[in-house]
Design an enzyme around this catalytic site. Structure first.
Site, PDB file in Angstrom:
ATOM      1  N   ARG A 165      -0.309   4.377  -0.214  1.00  0.00           N
ATOM      2  CA  ARG A 165      -1.087   5.566   0.126  1.00  0.00           C
ATOM      3  C   ARG A 165      -0.516   6.291   1.339  1.00  0.00           C
ATOM      4  O   ARG A 165       0.111   5.687   2.198  1.00  0.00           O
ATOM      5  CB  ARG A 165      -2.546   5.187   0.408  1.00  0.00           C
TER       6      ARG A 165
ATOM      7  N   ASP B  96       0.859  -1.183   0.000  1.00  0.00           N
ATOM      8  CA  ASP B  96       0.000   0.000   0.000  1.00  0.00           C
ATOM      9  C   ASP B  96       0.896   1.235   0.000  1.00  0.00           C
ATOM     10  O   ASP B  96       1.664   1.450   0.938  1.00  0.00           O
ATOM     11  CB  ASP B  96      -0.904  -0.028   1.237  1.00  0.00           C
TER      12      ASP B  96
END
Length: 187
Positions: A123, A121
């Site tokens: 983000r 991930d």
């Protein structure tokens, strides 16, 4: 972090009447959808962009279901949805589609990202605190299953975490299991 902020505009939608404001962070333009009369401690959903799910209705994820649930809840509780432009866990649309192709060959979502040279991930959520401070919000009820979102929001009191559990289907069942077992999502 240099952030440009738009004016406020009305957004009548099939989920209700909202106000919207855009926040430009570098090349990314995020959208905040909210009720004009925000609750004192609003329910806030931090939602990362998913073109295939949000706009096209892909069954490989639960993103559209989560977004629609969050918008309905924002309407009924005077809450807010922060829509972050972080397509494909922030690897971009082209790489997301390449990850989908690897998933079609049997890799899970994390393995596919790793195969492409990314972390599970990519983000980030620093902008969320800035957005909440812009609105004068000090306390929220956070609508999420993702512990990274909980841990990344600073200087804002999260008085409650509200789970957002959607029904699975044969196309996203394994994806949701990976989010729970390998990414620590609170599903």
């Amino acid at each position: 972090m240099n952030i440009k902020i738009s004016e406020v505009a009305n957004l009548p939608s099939r989920f209700g009447d909202f106000k919207v404001k855009a926040f430009k962070e570098g090349q990314k333009e995020h959208l905040v959808i909210y009720k004009d009369d925000l609750a004192e401690v609003p329910i806030v959903r931090v939602h990362s962009e998913c073109l295939t799910g949000d706009a096209i209705g892909s069954l490989k994820c639960d993103c559209r279901d989560q977004l629609e649930f969050a918008l309905k809840l924002a309407q009924s509780t005077n809450g807010m949805v922060i829509y972050l432009r972080q397509e494909g866990r922030n690897i971009g649309l082209l790489n997301k589609i390449n990850a989908y192709a690897l998933q079609d060959k049997g890799l899970n979502t994390i393995e596919a990202n790793h195969q492409l040279g990314f972390r599970a991930d990519e983000r980030t959520y620093e902008i969320v605190t800035r957005i909440l401070h812009h609105f004068g919000i000090q306390k929220i009820k956070l609508l999420t299953n993702n512990p990274d979102k909980i841990n990344s929001i600073s200087n804002i009191e999260i008085v409650e975490r509200i789970p957002i559990i959607m029904d699975s289907n044969k196309h996203n069942k394994d994806y949701l299991n990976v989010k729970k077992s390998e990414m620590g999502h609170l599903i």
